[in-house]
Design a protein around this motif. Structure first.
Motif, short mmCIF file in Angstrom:
data_model
loop_
_atom_site.label_atom_id
_atom_site.label_comp_id
_atom_site.label_asym_id
_atom_site.label_seq_id
_atom_site.Cartn_x
_atom_site.Cartn_y
_atom_site.Cartn_z
N GLY A 1 0.82 -1.20 0.00
CA GLY A 1 0.00 0.00 0.00
C GLY A 1 0.86 1.25 0.00
N MET A 2 0.41 2.29 0.68
CA MET A 2 1.17 3.53 0.77
C MET A 2 2.47 3.27 1.54
SD MET A 2 -0.44 5.91 -0.81
CE MET A 2 0.31 7.39 -0.14
N CYS A 3 3.58 3.76 1.00
CA CYS A 3 4.86 3.52 1.67
C CYS A 3 5.85 4.61 1.29
CB CYS A 3 5.42 2.15 1.30
SG CYS A 3 5.83 1.96 -0.45
N ASP A 4 6.88 4.74 2.12
CA ASP A 4 8.01 5.58 1.77
C ASP A 4 8.80 4.89 0.67
OD1 ASP A 4 7.31 7.42 3.74
OD2 ASP A 4 8.49 6.37 5.26
N TYR A 5 9.66 5.65 0.00
CA TYR A 5 10.33 5.12 -1.18
C TYR A 5 11.75 5.66 -1.26
CZ TYR A 5 11.43 4.48 -6.12
OH TYR A 5 12.05 4.15 -7.30
N VAL A 6 12.69 4.76 -1.52
CA VAL A 6 14.10 5.13 -1.67
C VAL A 6 14.58 4.62 -3.03
CG1 VAL A 6 16.44 4.83 -0.79
CG2 VAL A 6 14.52 4.98 0.81
N ALA A 7 15.20 5.49 -3.82
CA ALA A 7 15.75 5.10 -5.11
C ALA A 7 17.27 5.07 -5.02
CB ALA A 7 15.32 6.07 -6.20
N VAL A 8 17.86 3.97 -5.45
CA VAL A 8 19.32 3.84 -5.43
C VAL A 8 19.72 2.87 -6.52
CG1 VAL A 8 19.34 1.93 -3.77
CG2 VAL A 8 21.32 3.46 -3.88
N GLY A 9 20.95 2.99 -7.00
CA GLY A 9 21.44 2.11 -8.04
C GLY A 9 22.16 0.90 -7.48
N SER A 10 22.42 -0.06 -8.36
CA SER A 10 23.26 -1.23 -8.10
C SER A 10 22.70 -2.13 -7.01
CB SER A 10 24.70 -0.80 -7.77
OG SER A 10 24.81 -0.26 -6.47
N SER A 11 23.54 -3.04 -6.52
CA SER A 11 23.13 -4.00 -5.51
C SER A 11 23.02 -3.40 -4.12
CB SER A 11 24.12 -5.17 -5.48
OG SER A 11 25.43 -4.69 -5.25
N LEU A 12 23.25 -2.11 -3.99
CA LEU A 12 23.07 -1.45 -2.70
C LEU A 12 21.63 -1.57 -2.21
CD1 LEU A 12 25.23 1.75 -3.26
CD2 LEU A 12 25.73 -0.16 -1.71
N LYS A 13 20.70 -1.83 -3.13
CA LYS A 13 19.30 -1.99 -2.70
C LYS A 13 19.15 -3.16 -1.75
CE LYS A 13 18.11 -1.85 -7.12
NZ LYS A 13 19.27 -1.17 -7.75
N PHE A 14 19.81 -4.28 -2.04
CA PHE A 14 19.79 -5.41 -1.10
C PHE A 14 20.39 -5.00 0.25
CE2 PHE A 14 20.00 -7.68 -5.22
CZ PHE A 14 18.95 -8.57 -5.07
N CYS A 15 21.44 -4.22 0.19
CA CYS A 15 22.16 -3.85 1.41
C CYS A 15 21.35 -2.92 2.29
CB CYS A 15 23.51 -3.22 1.05
SG CYS A 15 24.60 -4.33 0.10
N ILE A 16 20.54 -2.07 1.70
CA ILE A 16 19.67 -1.19 2.48
C ILE A 16 18.69 -2.03 3.30
CG2 ILE A 16 17.81 0.52 2.29
CD1 ILE A 16 19.35 1.73 -0.07
N LEU A 17 18.14 -3.08 2.69
CA LEU A 17 17.28 -4.00 3.45
C LEU A 17 18.08 -4.70 4.54
CD1 LEU A 17 15.35 -3.56 0.95
CD2 LEU A 17 14.66 -5.93 1.27
N ALA A 18 19.29 -5.16 4.19
CA ALA A 18 20.12 -5.90 5.15
C ALA A 18 20.47 -5.05 6.36
CB ALA A 18 21.38 -6.40 4.47
N GLU A 19 20.60 -3.75 6.18
CA GLU A 19 20.92 -2.84 7.28
C GLU A 19 19.72 -2.49 8.13
OE1 GLU A 19 23.53 0.62 6.79
OE2 GLU A 19 23.88 -0.06 4.73
N GLY A 20 18.52 -2.93 7.73
CA GLY A 20 17.33 -2.61 8.48
C GLY A 20 16.78 -1.23 8.19
N LYS A 21 17.06 -0.71 6.98
CA LYS A 21 16.62 0.63 6.62
C LYS A 21 15.46 0.64 5.63
CE LYS A 21 21.10 2.81 7.47
NZ LYS A 21 22.24 3.57 6.87
N ALA A 22 15.02 -0.54 5.20
CA ALA A 22 13.88 -0.65 4.29
C ALA A 22 13.28 -2.03 4.46
CB ALA A 22 14.30 -0.41 2.84
N ASP A 23 12.11 -2.24 3.81
CA ASP A 23 11.34 -3.45 4.03
C ASP A 23 11.16 -4.33 2.80
OD1 ASP A 23 10.26 -2.79 6.88
OD2 ASP A 23 9.89 -0.98 5.70
N ILE A 24 11.19 -3.73 1.60
CA ILE A 24 10.89 -4.50 0.40
C ILE A 24 11.59 -3.89 -0.80
CG2 ILE A 24 8.75 -3.20 -0.01
CD1 ILE A 24 7.58 -5.81 -1.23
#
Length: 275
Positions: free
Chosen positions: A178-201
């Motif tokens: 549903g409604m959510c905050d959104y972060v745009a980033v390049g490369s495999s850093l997207k996986f790392c943002i989740l791994a750091e506990g800074k995003a959910d999906i």
């Protein structure tokens, strides 16, 4: 291959060395070429890959290495169910534009699943590394700090690609969170943002190569997350042409299947049956 802690150290050293070579090329300038698939490639891609190939030959002799530029040149080693996947410069488009969210990716696959991986961002000197069964860490130059995914909460944050956000992704997110905050980033850093506990999906509703995802996938698994293929089953490796049709990564909770949002896909190249 059982000394995963040692191997992780050696992969981290190789990624840092490759990253320094990339930064040196940035400092003196470079030209961009176009590969047969119309994607960009630079001297930095080739220099980083050569460093990683040499390092892996010493760290894990006999283990095949499937590396992006080697594959592009038609050099694909025979491999069983244990091999490395290497993207020496993930996020080349952003790199060429002068962005700093590009990475060096090295992942080890065992039994079609990422076992361990390192993701190094040379421009920010941030190293993510992880091994299932051992844990996941972030090293910003002052020692490693353990990282883990966060529990799903009421307010969700999605992370998605700068270059590949499409309508299918937007529609899927509306169903999944549903409604959510959104972060745009390049490369495999997207996986790392989740791994750091800074995003959910992190949904990806368009194709990627397996070397794009293996290292980040490994870090996320080690931190407590999961990555599903479009059918809702765990994303596996060793597919024809090393292509992922699509996937959804989360901080550990089971997301809805993505497949009914996807556009028809021929599989790329000479694979009319798809992947």
């Amino acid at each position: 291959m059982t000394d995963y802690a040692r191997l992780l150290e050696e992969l981290a050293e190789a990624a840092r060395e490759a990253g320094e070579a990339i930064l040196e090329i940035v400092r003196r300038g470079f030209e961009t070429e176009t590969k047969r698939d119309a994607s960009p490639v630079t001297e930095a891609d080739h220099a980083a890959e050569l460093i990683i190939l040499a390092a892996l030959a010493k760290a894990a002799p006999g283990v095949p290495v499937i590396a992006e530029e080697e594959v592009a040149a038609g050099r694909i080693p025979q491999h069983g169910d244990t091999y490395f996947l290497v993207d020496p410069l993930d996020g080349t488009k952003e790199f060429v534009r002068g962005g700093d969210d590009y990475t060096v990716n090295i992942g080890l696959i065992e039994q079609d699943v990422p076992k361990l991986g390192v993701v190094f961002a040379p421009a920010s000197n941030r190293l993510h590394l992880g091994c299932t069964g051992l844990g996941a860490w972030l090293d910003e130059g002052a020692g490693r700090a353990s990282i883990e995914t966060r529990p799903r909460g009421d307010q969700m944050t999605a992370v998605a690609s700068k270059s590949h956000l499409n309508q299918a992704t937007i529609a899927y997110l509306q169903e999944a969170v549903g409604m959510c905050d959104y972060v745009a980033v390049g490369s495999s850093l997207k996986f790392c943002i989740l791994a750091e506990g800074k995003a959910d999906i992190y949904p990806r509703a368009s194709p990627t190569s397996e070397w794009d995802t293996a290292a980040g996938h490994a870090v996320l698994l080690a931190a407590g997350g999961l990555v599903d293929g479009p059918d809702g089953a765990p994303l596996s490796y060793g597919k024809r042409a090393f292509l992922n049709r699509a996937f959804v990564a989360t901080s550990g909770w089971k997301p809805p299947a993505l497949e009914h949002y996807l556009e028809p896909f021929a599989g790329g190249g000479d694979l009319p049956e798809g992947v």
